[in-house]
Design a protein around this motif. Structure first.
Motif, short mmCIF file in Angstrom:
data_model
loop_
_atom_site.label_atom_id
_atom_site.label_comp_id
_atom_site.label_asym_id
_atom_site.label_seq_id
_atom_site.Cartn_x
_atom_site.Cartn_y
_atom_site.Cartn_z
N PHE A 40 0.83 -1.21 0.00
CA PHE A 40 0.00 0.00 0.00
C PHE A 40 0.86 1.26 0.00
N LEU A 41 1.86 1.29 0.86
CA LEU A 41 2.70 2.48 0.99
C LEU A 41 3.61 2.69 -0.22
N HIS A 42 3.87 1.62 -0.96
CA HIS A 42 4.68 1.75 -2.16
C HIS A 42 3.95 2.56 -3.23
N GLU A 43 2.63 2.40 -3.29
CA GLU A 43 1.84 3.13 -4.29
C GLU A 43 0.44 3.40 -3.74
N PRO A 44 0.31 4.33 -2.79
CA PRO A 44 -0.99 4.59 -2.17
C PRO A 44 -2.05 5.11 -3.15
N SER A 45 -1.61 5.83 -4.19
CA SER A 45 -2.57 6.37 -5.15
C SER A 45 -3.36 5.28 -5.85
N ARG A 46 -2.79 4.10 -5.91
CA ARG A 46 -3.47 2.96 -6.53
C ARG A 46 -4.73 2.57 -5.75
N TYR A 47 -4.72 2.83 -4.44
CA TYR A 47 -5.83 2.41 -3.59
C TYR A 47 -6.69 3.58 -3.12
N LEU A 48 -6.17 4.80 -3.21
CA LEU A 48 -6.90 5.97 -2.70
C LEU A 48 -7.47 6.84 -3.81
N THR A 49 -7.47 6.33 -5.03
CA THR A 49 -7.89 7.13 -6.18
C THR A 49 -9.33 7.61 -6.05
N TYR A 50 -10.21 6.75 -5.58
CA TYR A 50 -11.64 7.08 -5.56
C TYR A 50 -12.05 7.67 -4.22
N SER A 51 -12.96 8.63 -4.29
CA SER A 51 -13.34 9.38 -3.10
C SER A 51 -14.00 8.51 -2.04
N ARG A 52 -14.59 7.38 -2.43
CA ARG A 52 -15.24 6.50 -1.48
C ARG A 52 -14.49 5.18 -1.30
N SER A 53 -13.22 5.21 -1.55
CA SER A 53 -12.41 4.02 -1.37
C SER A 53 -12.42 3.61 0.11
N PRO A 54 -12.57 2.31 0.40
CA PRO A 54 -12.53 1.87 1.81
C PRO A 54 -11.19 2.14 2.48
N PHE A 55 -10.14 2.39 1.69
CA PHE A 55 -8.81 2.68 2.24
C PHE A 55 -8.71 4.10 2.78
N ASN A 56 -9.72 4.91 2.55
CA ASN A 56 -9.65 6.30 2.99
C ASN A 56 -9.54 6.43 4.51
N ARG A 57 -9.92 5.39 5.24
CA ARG A 57 -9.81 5.43 6.71
C ARG A 57 -8.36 5.65 7.15
#
Length: 414
Positions: free
Chosen positions: A173-190
């Motif tokens: 995740f930390l290597h490429e956070p944009s891959r998981y945080l791209t969408y405004s309602r991504s569950p990773f936003n926590r």
């Protein structure tokens, strides 16, 4: 003659010594000196282990506790709820307050006069002021990398990356956070400035240093006390003094604590702090104000802290079994479960130890049940709240579906 005068002088001095000693004892008691009772007598009578003279200040009973996720909040909520129960105070119907939209007075409608808010919700000062007029505001802050690890593990982020090893999942995740945080309602936003999100900071404001500092300044003026998760016992002493409660009110068993935690590398911590700069600024500010408050209290604070730890240890020795049980939570997270001593009778457990073991959800159910019984809330209102709660859960689940709008994610340097 001289011998007679000398004897008379000694007699007068003796009585003066007795009088001064008596006055000193009275003075010490008035300052709140605790008197210890035998544990066995305390248990049989269902009375406090220590008797404290009530302080001259007036206990605070109107509280808004901004309960944020994974900050030791369940343990503190249980402490507050236990006090509410013991003092005939009221709490909102638990199912009515949600944590995916900002608090609104409608969440506590038709519930009469309420004393405390201790449920998860999103911060909304103006609406909270209307629902809880005259309340003091308290919350907790957690060091950002520790917060990240707790949220990432507890909410099962690893399985969303399809990586069975949580530590490897964090690295990915930390290597490429944009891959998981791209969408405004991504569950990773926590895990992305999650603490500041709960206080109302918008995602498009995360990288705006001026706006972040403005928000922190607002929170500093609106909250009476911000506690620190890593220094929970110290936080309880500050809270005890602020609320004018007794030591026994803050005795606790840690609740909803994981049995295992990941050890993050220095590089991972650096990347987390780079990603969640708003949370870092939030924590650093209130960690400083926290220690400033402690230093102003001088030596008395350390004495109170030692006394509190002693009292807490004696209670836990009385109530807790030596063995620890583990419960598998959702996402296969192991949670430590408090187990009471086998030798306690039902009356003893109910008198204190059982209450010490209760979590905030259990306390809310008990207090809400008492409110229902006393006519402070109607069955019709309760039924409506339950129906709205079901609709709210459906809306919360659908909120995790990705939407088209993309967000600006900061790039992390390796």
């Amino acid at each position: 003659m001289k011998r007679t005068v000398f004897r008379l002088f000694c007699l007068i001095a003796f009585f003066m010594f007795i009088f001064v000693g008596y006055v000193s004892v009275i003075k010490l008691r008035s300052l709140g000196l605790v008197v210890q009772y035998h544990i066995e007598e305390f248990v049989r009578a269902g009375k406090p282990l220590f008797i404290q003279v009530q302080p001259k200040c007036k206990p605070v009973k109107k509280i808004v506790y901004m309960k944020t996720h994974r900050t030791g909040s369940t343990t503190l909520a249980a402490i507050l709820d236990r006090f509410a129960y013991n003092n005939q105070l009221t709490l909102p119907i638990y199912q009515g307050v949600t944590d995916h939209v900002p608090f609104h007075r409608s969440m506590v409608a038709n519930q009469g006069k309420l004393d405390m808010l201790t449920s998860h919700t999103l911060y909304n000062k103006s609406e909270m002021d209307i629902a809880f007029p005259g309340a003091v505001y308290i919350t907790m802050a957690r060091e950002p990398s520790s917060y990240f690890e707790s949220v990432f593990t507890y909410f099962g982020m690893a399985k969303r990356i399809y990586e069975p090893d949580p530590k490897m999942a964090i690295d990915d995740f930390l290597h490429e956070p944009s891959r998981y945080l791209t969408y405004s309602r991504s569950p990773f936003n926590r895990v992305w400035n999650g603490q500041m999100q709960e206080f109302g900071l918008k995602k498009h404001e995360f990288n705006d240093d001026k706006r972040v500092q403005q928000k922190i300044k607002e929170l500093d003026s609106e909250f009476d006390l911000v506690l620190i998760t890593e220094y929970f016992d110290e936080s309880m002493i500050l809270l005890k003094d602020f609320l004018c409660w007794n030591f026994e009110d803050f005795v606790y068993m840690s609740i909803n604590v994981r049995s295992e935690r990941l050890i993050l590398s220095k590089d991972s911590k650096r990347k987390i702090r780079s990603l969640s700069k708003a949370d870092v600024a939030f924590y650093d500010h209130f960690n400083k104000t926290f220690w400033d408050k402690i230093h102003k209290k001088g030596k008395k604070f350390q004495k109170d802290l030692s006394e509190f730890k002693r009292i807490k240890e004696e209670y836990l020795a009385l109530c807790l079994a030596n063995e620890t049980t583990i419960k598998l939570h959702r996402n296969n997270v192991s949670i430590n479960m408090n187990k009471l001593q086998a030798g306690l009778s039902a009356d003893e457990a109910q008198a204190f130890c059982g209450n010490l073991k209760k979590n905030d959800i259990e306390w809310s159910a008990i207090i809400n049940g008492r409110m229902l019984k006393n006519g402070l809330v109607s069955y019709e209102s309760l039924k409506k709240i339950e129906e709205n709660s079901k609709k709210s859960k459906t809306a919360k689940q659908s909120a995790h579906n990705p939407v088209v709008r993309r967000l600006a994610i900061p790039k992390l340097t390796d």
